[in-house]
Write a protein that holds these residues in place. Sequence first.
Motif, PDB file in Angstrom:
ATOM      1  N   CYS A  10       0.871  -1.175   0.000  1.00 47.29           N
ATOM      2  CA  CYS A  10       0.000   0.000   0.000  1.00 47.29           C
ATOM      3  C   CYS A  10       0.907   1.224   0.000  1.00 47.29           C
ATOM      4  O   CYS A  10       1.780   1.363   0.861  1.00 47.29           O
ATOM      5  N   CYS A  11       0.723   2.073  -0.980  1.00 45.67           N
ATOM      6  CA  CYS A  11       1.541   3.278  -1.114  1.00 45.67           C
ATOM      7  C   CYS A  11       1.010   4.398  -0.224  1.00 45.67           C
ATOM      8  O   CYS A  11      -0.123   4.342   0.251  1.00 45.67           O
ATOM      9  N   ALA A  12       1.821   5.418  -0.018  1.00 44.39           N
ATOM     10  CA  ALA A  12       1.445   6.545   0.841  1.00 44.39           C
ATOM     11  C   ALA A  12       0.177   7.240   0.368  1.00 44.39           C
ATOM     12  O   ALA A  12      -0.564   7.796   1.177  1.00 44.39           O
ATOM     13  N   ASP A  13      -0.098   7.197  -0.948  1.00 38.73           N
ATOM     14  CA  ASP A  13      -1.311   7.830  -1.460  1.00 38.73           C
ATOM     15  C   ASP A  13      -2.524   6.899  -1.432  1.00 38.73           C
ATOM     16  O   ASP A  13      -3.584   7.249  -1.922  1.00 38.73           O
ATOM     17  N   ASN A  32      10.999   1.443  -0.971  1.00 39.71           N
ATOM     18  CA  ASN A  32      10.996   2.551  -0.017  1.00 39.71           C
ATOM     19  C   ASN A  32      12.205   3.464  -0.101  1.00 39.71           C
ATOM     20  O   ASN A  32      12.210   4.512   0.528  1.00 39.71           O
ATOM     21  N   THR A  41       6.202   3.259  -7.576  1.00 39.48           N
ATOM     22  CA  THR A  41       6.252   3.517  -6.138  1.00 39.48           C
ATOM     23  C   THR A  41       7.210   4.641  -5.745  1.00 39.48           C
ATOM     24  O   THR A  41       7.130   5.148  -4.630  1.00 39.48           O
ATOM     25  N   ARG A  44       5.473   7.593  -4.514  1.00 39.76           N
ATOM     26  CA  ARG A  44       4.377   7.268  -3.602  1.00 39.76           C
ATOM     27  C   ARG A  44       4.885   6.631  -2.312  1.00 39.76           C
ATOM     28  O   ARG A  44       4.229   5.783  -1.726  1.00 39.76           O
ATOM     29  N   ARG A  45       6.088   7.032  -1.893  1.00 40.76           N
ATOM     30  CA  ARG A  45       6.694   6.470  -0.698  1.00 40.76           C
ATOM     31  C   ARG A  45       6.176   7.163   0.543  1.00 40.76           C
ATOM     32  O   ARG A  45       5.815   8.333   0.465  1.00 40.76           O
ATOM     33  N   PRO A  46       6.179   6.494   1.669  1.00 40.66           N
ATOM     34  CA  PRO A  46       6.627   5.127   1.883  1.00 40.66           C
ATOM     35  C   PRO A  46       5.544   4.120   1.497  1.00 40.66           C
ATOM     36  O   PRO A  46       4.364   4.460   1.423  1.00 40.66           O
ATOM     37  N   VAL A  47       5.975   2.890   1.267  1.00 42.95           N
ATOM     38  CA  VAL A  47       5.042   1.803   0.992  1.00 42.95           C
ATOM     39  C   VAL A  47       5.071   0.836   2.170  1.00 42.95           C
ATOM     40  O   VAL A  47       6.047   0.761   2.900  1.00 42.95           O
ATOM     41  N   GLU A  48       3.967   0.115   2.345  1.00 46.49           N
ATOM     42  CA  GLU A  48       3.845  -0.844   3.441  1.00 46.49           C
ATOM     43  C   GLU A  48       3.360  -2.170   2.873  1.00 46.49           C
ATOM     44  O   GLU A  48       2.383  -2.209   2.117  1.00 46.49           O
TER      45      GLU A  48
END
Length: 90
Positions: A10-13, A32, A41, A44-48
């Motif tokens: 899941c990206c920051a956005d 990341n 990505t 669109r950081r950070p990603v989880e």
Amino acid sequence: MADWHVYIVCCADGTLYTGVARDVERRVAEHNGGPRGARYTRGRRPVELVYREAATDRAAACRREASIKGLSRSQKEALIRAAIAVPMLS
């Protein structure tokens, strides 16, 4: 033990990105911060990491990746929720 995995981050956005990797933790770290992270990505950081699924080989992982990418957002969210409800063994 499976050598390949399909994963969703899941990206920051709030968008979801699906990929395949042998070492999921290393790949998420690349998303990341490393220059080897996917172009999608990078902005669109950070990603989880929210989902991971084992595959028998690269071809199987790529087929599963394609099928997940074909799902709607709500179907992907249902897949993630189902995985959270059942503890991962890997």
